[in-house]
Design a protein around this motif. Structure first.
Motif, PDB file in Angstrom:
ATOM      1  N   LEU A  48       0.867  -1.197   0.000  1.00  0.00           N
ATOM      2  CA  LEU A  48       0.000   0.000   0.000  1.00  0.00           C
ATOM      3  C   LEU A  48       0.892   1.231   0.000  1.00  0.00           C
ATOM      4  O   LEU A  48       1.789   1.334   0.845  1.00  0.00           O
ATOM      5  N   ILE A 128     -13.544  -3.712   2.597  1.00  0.00           N
ATOM      6  CA  ILE A 128     -12.944  -3.501   1.270  1.00  0.00           C
ATOM      7  C   ILE A 128     -13.800  -4.249   0.253  1.00  0.00           C
ATOM      8  O   ILE A 128     -14.166  -5.409   0.470  1.00  0.00           O
ATOM      9  N   THR A 150      -9.654   8.892  -1.239  1.00  0.00           N
ATOM     10  CA  THR A 150      -9.989   8.295   0.067  1.00  0.00           C
ATOM     11  C   THR A 150     -11.052   9.107   0.808  1.00  0.00           C
ATOM     12  O   THR A 150     -11.826   8.552   1.589  1.00  0.00           O
ATOM     13  N   GLU A 180      -9.111  -4.601   7.936  1.00  0.00           N
ATOM     14  CA  GLU A 180      -9.570  -4.910   6.569  1.00  0.00           C
ATOM     15  C   GLU A 180      -8.446  -4.684   5.566  1.00  0.00           C
ATOM     16  O   GLU A 180      -8.212  -5.494   4.682  1.00  0.00           O
ATOM     17  N   PHE A 181      -7.766  -3.551   5.704  1.00  0.00           N
ATOM     18  CA  PHE A 181      -6.657  -3.257   4.782  1.00  0.00           C
ATOM     19  C   PHE A 181      -5.579  -4.343   4.878  1.00  0.00           C
ATOM     20  O   PHE A 181      -5.071  -4.821   3.863  1.00  0.00           O
ATOM     21  N   VAL A 185      -5.844  -6.099   1.488  1.00  0.00           N
ATOM     22  CA  VAL A 185      -5.082  -5.278   0.533  1.00  0.00           C
ATOM     23  C   VAL A 185      -3.575  -5.560   0.661  1.00  0.00           C
ATOM     24  O   VAL A 185      -2.962  -6.069  -0.279  1.00  0.00           O
ATOM     25  N   TYR A 189       3.307  -1.096   4.114  1.00  0.00           N
ATOM     26  CA  TYR A 189       2.755   0.249   3.884  1.00  0.00           C
ATOM     27  C   TYR A 189       3.907   1.238   3.692  1.00  0.00           C
ATOM     28  O   TYR A 189       4.821   1.303   4.527  1.00  0.00           O
ATOM     29  N   SER A 202      -6.444   7.120   6.334  1.00  0.00           N
ATOM     30  CA  SER A 202      -5.489   6.395   5.485  1.00  0.00           C
ATOM     31  C   SER A 202      -4.052   6.567   5.945  1.00  0.00           C
ATOM     32  O   SER A 202      -3.248   5.655   5.819  1.00  0.00           O
ATOM     33  N   VAL A 206      -4.378   3.370   9.287  1.00  0.00           N
ATOM     34  CA  VAL A 206      -4.083   2.133   8.553  1.00  0.00           C
ATOM     35  C   VAL A 206      -2.709   1.534   8.922  1.00  0.00           C
ATOM     36  O   VAL A 206      -2.590   0.312   9.071  1.00  0.00           O
TER      37      VAL A 206
END
Ligand code: ATP
Ligand code: 3PG
Length: 464
Positions: A48, A128, A150, A180-181, A185, A189, A202, A206
């Motif tokens: 991400l 998501i 976002t 969830e991320f 996803v 990060y 975000s 996150v």
């Protein structure tokens, strides 16, 4: 790492400044890995990337897209390592704004197609959407996916006005979003959004659920280079609209290097009033002190004048010179050295600019006595410069930045409106560096930490 509600409460207490940890900018930079350090993230891994997407690309590459170009090195590192990079971020404050043009321009900069996912989150269930999960599954090593604004989703903005008392209510929802991320996803990060200084989910939530986090190369370079240099500035020009910049000015003074403070714009009126009161006199600042205007951004409450008095009195004892406006352009275009109760200043007047030029000359003489080049930091604008009637002060002072740079001073402009003014009235090489962000720069130098650095440091050191 799965984030529990309790862990998220602890996280939010740090993000909202309820629990404070005394770290300086250089501590954050030392503790957060750089993207180059993520050498063990294998090809094909989704990563991400919080991107600096808030821009208006012009007709061709190079126009209005400096923030996108600033991400290139980081994105190329990820591409060369075969990561599947999922880029997300905001554009403007209006949730309706789309990143579609930004996606196209980023593709031009990177020379490839970028898959754009226009609806990737289900706000009712805080999940998501399958479209994004499928897109990641279908992606090949080195591919890019870009997610729609976002701020389209309310959850992105819930911390903007949150109070400490809201933390228990928000913690469960935000833990769910972070998890969830991580589950659907990515678990790695990268933050390459130097300008994203707001409390967006975000960038400040996150990271809590990530296994690995890192700062992008551009953001790292800005913090460790020009911003680290600005920590040692001896001259600051603090101008603009809002009086809360006084807290940032105080933090810069407290660091102990500042010797010269120039102030202008509506916030300077608070310092002028304070300086008069220190001499047992008073100075009317017009509607800016009228409680009927207390909801306006230019209003200066009495406690800010008290704060300015303390700052000036203590600063002068340490040998700091405060240089303040002596005349003003008022609402009807009149130039005056005093204001009536109904007046409002919208620019500094010509006598102020003469004084500032003389004082910059004195600063340059003083700078010659130093063993190394002096450092100057300029923030904000001198008036409501978007209106041609009130642009003269901001415009004319730009030449002083060039004058200082030509004399060997390292001159920095703190992005934001001051940066726009330099683009309008000057040339990029009139200064050593013009930051691509305003708020982040003031935070980094000022009284509050940069929210995304707080988040990245906690995630990197697992200290929450
Ligand atoms: N009297 C005034 N003095 C300064 N700015 C004013 C004044 N009146 C209106 N403004 C407007 O306020 C804006 C600048 O405000 P402020 O300095 O708070 O902005 P900012 O976005 O925080 O800037 P920066 O990022 O450079 O710090 C400009 O758009 C300017 O035109
Ligand atoms: O343009 C900016 O300064 C950044 O994108 C931050 O925007 P924000 O002030 O809307 O958070």
């Amino acid at each position: 790492m799965v984030v529990t509600k309790e862990k998220m409460e602890a996280w939010l207490r740090r993000i909202l400044g309820v629990d404070k940890v005394k770290l300086g900018l250089l501590d954050y930079i030392a503790r957060i890995p750089r993207v180059k350090d993520l050498t063990d993230v294998a090809s094909g891994t989704p990563v991400l990337v919080r991107g600096d997407l808030d821009c208006k690309p012009g007709a061709k590459v190079g126009e209005g897209d400096i923030r996108l170009r600033s991400m290139k090195e980081t994105l190329e590192i990820g591409r060369s390592r075969g990561w599947i990079q999922v880029i997300f971020g905001h554009i403007g404050r209006d949730p309706q704004l789309s990143l579609d043009k930004v996606c196209k321009r980023l593709g031009e900069i990177l020379g490839c197609e970028i898959k754009f996912i226009s609806d990737w989150f289900d706000p009712a269930n805080l999940t998501i959407r399958p479209e994004l999960v499928e897109a990641i599954k279908a992606a090949k090593p080195g591919d890019f996916i870009l997610l729609e604004n976002t701020r389209k989703y309310d959850i992105e903005r819930v911390l903007w006005k949150a109070k400490p008392a809201d933390i228990p209510n928000l913690a469960e929802k935000l833990a769910k979003v972070a998890n969830e991320f991580a589950e659907k996803v990515a678990r790695v990060y990268v933050h390459e959004a130097f300008s994203a200084g707001s409390l967006d989910t975000s960038s400040v939530v996150v990271p809590a659920a990530m296994d690995k986090v890192a700062l992008g190369e551009y953001a790292y370079g800005e913090f460790s280079g020009p911003l680290a240099d600005c920590l040692n500035a001896q001259l600051v020009i603090s101008s603009g609209l809002k009086i809360d910049k006084l807290d940032d000015l105080q933090a810069m003074i407290d660091r102990g290097k500042i010797r010269w403070v120039f102030t202008a714009g509506s916030l300077a009126m608070g310092l002028i009033k304070a300086a008069y009161q220190l001499e047992g006199k008073d100075f009317c600042i017009g509607v800016q002190e009228d409680p009927a205007h207390k909801d306006q951004p230019y209003y200066i409450p009495p406690e800010r004048v008290e704060q300015a008095k303390k700052m000036i009195a203590e600063g002068r004892q340490k040998g700091i010179q405060f240089v303040m406006p002596v005349d003003f352009v008022l609402q009807d275009g009149r130039v005056a050295s005093t204001l009536g109760p109904q007046d409002q200043q919208f620019d500094v007047g010509p006598a102020t600019l003469d004084l500032f030029e003389k004082k910059i000359g004195e600063f340059l003489e003083w700078a010659k006595t130093l063993n190394e080049p002096a450092i100057a930091f300029h923030n904000g604008v001198f008036g409501k410069f978007e209106d041609p009637r009130f642009e003269a002060g901001t415009k004319r002072f730009m030449a002083q930045l060039k004058r200082m740079k030509d004399a060997g001073v390292r001159v920095y402009v703190g992005g934001g409106e001051g940066g726009k003014a330099l683009e309008l009235y000057g040339q990029p090489d009139w200064v050593t560096h013009n930051f691509t962000a305003g708020g982040t720069v003031l935070n980094a130098l000022g009284s509050e930490p940069v929210p995304f650095l707080v988040a990245l440091e906690m995630a990197a050191t697992k200290s929450f």
